[in-house]
Enzyme design. Structure first.
Site, PDB file in Angstrom:
ATOM      1  N   LYS A 258     -31.006-124.386   1.100  1.00  0.00           N
ATOM      2  CA  LYS A 258     -31.973-125.455   0.846  1.00  0.00           C
ATOM      3  C   LYS A 258     -31.433-126.742   1.449  1.00  0.00           C
ATOM      4  CE  LYS A 258     -33.989-128.341  -2.822  1.00  0.00           C
ATOM      5  NZ  LYS A 258     -34.279-128.522  -4.273  1.00  0.00           N
ATOM      6  N   ASP A 263     -34.720-135.982  -2.017  1.00  0.00           N
ATOM      7  CA  ASP A 263     -35.803-135.468  -2.872  1.00  0.00           C
ATOM      8  C   ASP A 263     -36.270-136.548  -3.845  1.00  0.00           C
ATOM      9  OD1 ASP A 263     -37.566-133.968  -4.334  1.00  0.00           O
ATOM     10  OD2 ASP A 263     -36.028-132.795  -5.391  1.00  0.00           O
ATOM     11  N   LYS A 270     -40.250-138.274  -9.069  1.00  0.00           N
ATOM     12  CA  LYS A 270     -39.251-138.191 -10.136  1.00  0.00           C
ATOM     13  C   LYS A 270     -39.328-139.449 -10.988  1.00  0.00           C
ATOM     14  CE  LYS A 270     -35.925-135.180  -7.839  1.00  0.00           C
ATOM     15  NZ  LYS A 270     -36.122-134.044  -8.780  1.00  0.00           N
ATOM     16  N   ASP A 282     -29.453-133.116  -2.014  1.00  0.00           N
ATOM     17  CA  ASP A 282     -30.343-131.972  -2.220  1.00  0.00           C
ATOM     18  C   ASP A 282     -30.365-131.042  -0.998  1.00  0.00           C
ATOM     19  OD1 ASP A 282     -31.893-130.656  -4.099  1.00  0.00           O
ATOM     20  OD2 ASP A 282     -33.768-131.622  -3.491  1.00  0.00           O
ATOM     21  N   ASP A 341     -42.507-131.638  -6.794  1.00  0.00           N
ATOM     22  CA  ASP A 341     -41.055-131.752  -7.007  1.00  0.00           C
ATOM     23  C   ASP A 341     -40.383-130.371  -7.041  1.00  0.00           C
ATOM     24  OD1 ASP A 341     -38.663-133.059  -7.342  1.00  0.00           O
ATOM     25  OD2 ASP A 341     -38.977-133.554  -9.456  1.00  0.00           O
ATOM     26  N   GLU A 343     -40.070-128.408  -4.658  1.00  0.00           N
ATOM     27  CA  GLU A 343     -40.202-128.288  -3.196  1.00  0.00           C
ATOM     28  C   GLU A 343     -39.171-127.346  -2.588  1.00  0.00           C
ATOM     29  OE1 GLU A 343     -38.398-130.531  -4.618  1.00  0.00           O
ATOM     30  OE2 GLU A 343     -36.564-130.364  -3.434  1.00  0.00           O
ATOM     31  N   ARG A 345     -38.093-124.407  -3.464  1.00  0.00           N
ATOM     32  CA  ARG A 345     -38.536-123.017  -3.362  1.00  0.00           C
ATOM     33  C   ARG A 345     -39.566-122.838  -2.247  1.00  0.00           C
ATOM     34  NH1 ARG A 345     -40.318-123.245  -9.563  1.00  0.00           N
ATOM     35  NH2 ARG A 345     -38.580-124.726  -9.470  1.00  0.00           N
TER      36      ARG A 345
HETATM   37  N1  BES Z   1     -33.608-130.975  -6.370  1.00  0.00           N
HETATM   38  C1  BES Z   1     -34.211-130.777  -7.631  1.00  0.00           C
HETATM   39  C2  BES Z   1     -33.282-130.099  -8.637  1.00  0.00           C
HETATM   40  C3  BES Z   1     -32.049-130.871  -9.003  1.00  0.00           C
HETATM   41  C4  BES Z   1     -32.035-131.697 -10.110  1.00  0.00           C
HETATM   42  C5  BES Z   1     -30.895-130.708  -8.280  1.00  0.00           C
HETATM   43  C6  BES Z   1     -30.889-132.378 -10.449  1.00  0.00           C
HETATM   44  C7  BES Z   1     -29.741-131.384  -8.626  1.00  0.00           C
HETATM   45  C8  BES Z   1     -29.722-132.214  -9.713  1.00  0.00           C
HETATM   46  C9  BES Z   1     -35.439-129.899  -7.488  1.00  0.00           C
HETATM   47  O1  BES Z   1     -36.140-130.038  -6.294  1.00  0.00           O
HETATM   48  C10 BES Z   1     -36.367-130.261  -8.591  1.00  0.00           C
HETATM   49  O2  BES Z   1     -36.891-131.337  -8.551  1.00  0.00           O
HETATM   50  N2  BES Z   1     -36.548-129.348  -9.526  1.00  0.00           N
HETATM   51  C11 BES Z   1     -37.401-129.588 -10.629  1.00  0.00           C
HETATM   52  C12 BES Z   1     -38.262-128.357 -10.773  1.00  0.00           C
HETATM   53  C13 BES Z   1     -39.468-128.551 -11.644  1.00  0.00           C
HETATM   54  C14 BES Z   1     -40.439-129.528 -11.025  1.00  0.00           C
HETATM   55  C15 BES Z   1     -40.116-127.207 -11.837  1.00  0.00           C
HETATM   56  C16 BES Z   1     -36.531-129.803 -11.862  1.00  0.00           C
HETATM   57  O3  BES Z   1     -35.421-129.259 -11.915  1.00  0.00           O
HETATM   58  O4  BES Z   1     -36.940-130.560 -12.731  1.00  0.00           O
HETATM   59 ZN    ZN Z   2     -35.063-130.666  -4.707  1.00  0.00          ZN
HETATM   60 MN    MN Z   3     -37.563-131.562  -6.382  1.00  0.00          MN
END
Ligand code: BES
Ligand code: ZN
Ligand code: MN
Length: 492
Positions: A258, A263, A270, A282, A341, A343, A345
């Site tokens: 990834k 992000d 966020k 990220d 968010d 993204e 996947r």
């Molecule tokens: N990049 C984030 C996940 C992340 C969070 C990595 C904190 C490192 C530290 C990912 O893209 C994300 O935003 N995931 C969301 C998923 C949700 C929207 C289903 C999450 O973890 O809240």
């Molecule tokens: Zn992310």
């Molecule tokens: Mn994200």
């Protein structure tokens, strides 16, 4: 990146060494533990001051003056309890000690070896040394204080080639980890998708083929995940395809990373309270894959390795994708984007689908995928998901040997229907059961065509705010050493 130090072994007497600083590891509770007293006597310190503050806890550092010696000072470092001694304790102790001396000493010797190290312990010491010597100082305007050039391990009796081999491999693994750590720490204005692609061409050795797909090519090839995520950004996406082809490979594997260079969450922005500056990392999965590729030829890994770096920036621009948009992934699967968010996947779906097309023996993806994984198992551990027990077992064993915490998490079949969409083949969120990390894993599994696959969610350990033992502050590069051990049959 400043040059990392060279490593040496010697059986010379300590008093004969001409170095700026001497490191003496000390076991917890016994400053006169194996080797210590002898080492200190040899440098003219017969009477070690008892110090209630120094207990020899792993990584604890204490300076002693060494009057009359050419090199002037001794650094004691705690090794922890003798009866608990492990390679990881050595890795941690060396990391802490070396970081302490690296900006003031050019040449360092360490008596570690008076505890009679095995090749694997020497290798861990080398890893700790190189990681401890690393720091991110690329953008410092003022003179860089980094001076360490040589570290010598003093061993009691020569173990010949095996000692040199241990140092060479430990150094190579740790250096590869530093490559990943540095990419994660680089600021996002300097490291967009194009810049990461350029970095791949520039820093990887000549025998790694680097093929970069730009926006037009991604369009032609039907990589709708990468294109959709990048729409909200002024910076176009890139897919970097890496190929390492040794002669007569014993296996063929594919690594998918990834690579979200920043992000924001996109339109599903966020919350301001999220520590968004961590999201420059990220692309930590892509950085780990690059780190691995940087060391394959040096280690003469006899496995054909393919890499797919899925690079895009997730921004909420005027042309950004909207929640409820439907996109088409490489291979034709349609996805309803319920949350922009989620993204990672989407870009990984393109990368995994491409990886599966050449039917490798195994696919491993690495991603900072979910905040949920860190809530489940903590920030220090990698969460692993897999559809193949043998692959799972081997990766867990490699992580154990590398000293990288990794924990198996479930792909509950029962939760799969949370990914059903009314209007597309899948939705990207999978609400309803709160198993955020598992839902992301189940989503990715849809794209691997039933091949043996594992997913490493590194959203916890990809970053840390402060130095901890051998692991540097900010980008850590965690995951690189596990994957290199997994790929190398000599470590099997
Ligand atoms: N990049 C984030 C996940 C992340 C969070 C990595 C904190 C490192 C530290 C990912 O893209 C994300 O935003 N995931 C969301 C998923 C949700 C929207 C289903 C999450 O973890 O809240
Ligand atoms: Zn992310
Ligand atoms: Mn994200």
């Amino acid at each position: 990146m400043p040059p990392l130090p060279s490593l040496h072994v010697t059986t010379d007497a300590i008093s004969a060494l001409d170095v700026d600083a001497l490191i003496v590891p000390v076991f917890r509770g016994a400053i006169e533990g194996p080797g210590t007293e002898q080492a200190l006597r040899a440098v003219g310190i017969a009477d070690v001051p008892r110090d209630a503050d120094f207990r020899g806890k792993v990584g604890e550092v204490r300076h002693l003056a060494a009057p009359g010696q050419a090199w002037g000072r001794i650094t004691l470092v705690g090794l922890g309890r003798l009866d608990e001694l492990s390679d990881e304790q050595v890795r941690r102790a060396m990391g802490s000690a070396i970081r302490d001396v690296a900006t003031s000493a050019r040449t360092v010797a360490t008596t570690l070896a008076l505890t009679n190290p095995s090749a694997s312990t020497l290798r861990a010491a080398a890893e700790g040394t190189i990681l401890g010597a690393y720091r991110y100082d690329d953008l410092l305007g003022k003179a860089r204080p980094h001076v360490l050039t040589d570290v010598t391990f003093v061993i009691a009796s020569s173990t010949g080639a095996s000692a040199d081999d241990a140092l060479t491999r430990g150094r190579a693994h740790a250096k590869a980890q530093c490559v990943a750590a540095r990419l994660v720490t680089q600021p996002p204005n300097l490291m967009g998708p194009e810049e990461v692609a350029d970095a791949a061409s520039e820093l990887l050795p000549d025998d790694v083929d680097v093929d970069v797909w730009d926006e037009a090519r991604l369009e032609q090839e039907g990589c709708g995940g990468l294109l959709a995520v990048a729409r909200g950004s002024a910076r176009p996406p890139r897919l970097v395809r890496l190929r390492y082809r040794p002669t007569d490979p014993v296996a063929r594997v594919s690594l998918v990373g990834k690579g979200i260079t920043f992000d924001t969450g996109g339109i599903s922005l966020k919350r301001p309270s999220a520590i968004m500056e961590h999201m420059k990392g990220d692309m930590g999965g892509a950085a780990v894959v690059m780190g691995v590729f940087s060391a394959l030829s040096e280690l003469r890994i006899p496995v054909e390795v393919h890499g797919e770096l899925c690079l895009a920036e997730n921004m909420p621009g005027a042309d950004a994708q909207r929640p409820s948009d439907v996109i088409t992934i490489r291979g034709g699967t349609t996805v309803e984007v319920m949350n922009t968010d989620a993204e990672g996947r989407l870009v990984l779906a393109d990368g995994l689908a491409l990886a599966a097309e050449s039917a490798p023996d195994a696919i491993v993806d690495v991603a900072t995928l979910t905040g949920a994984v860190a809530r489940a198992i903590g920030k220090r551990a990698i969460g692993i998901f897999a559809n193949d027990d043998d692959l799972l077992r081997r990766l867990l064993a490699s992580a154990e040997d590398a000293g990288e915490a990794m924990w198996h998490l479930p792909l509950w079949e029962d939760l799969r229907d949370n990914l059903d969409s009314d209007v597309a083949d899948l939705e990207n969120l999978g609400r309803g059961d709160e198993a955020g990390a598992t839902m992301a894993g189940l989503f990715l599994r849809e794209f691997v065509d039933g091949l043996p696959w594992a997913h490493l969610d590194i959203a916890g350990p990809f970053w840390q705010d402060a130095d901890r033992y051998h692991l540097p502050r900010h980008g850590t590069g965690v995951g690189v050493r596990t994957l290199l051990r997994w790929l190398d049959p000599r470590d099997g």
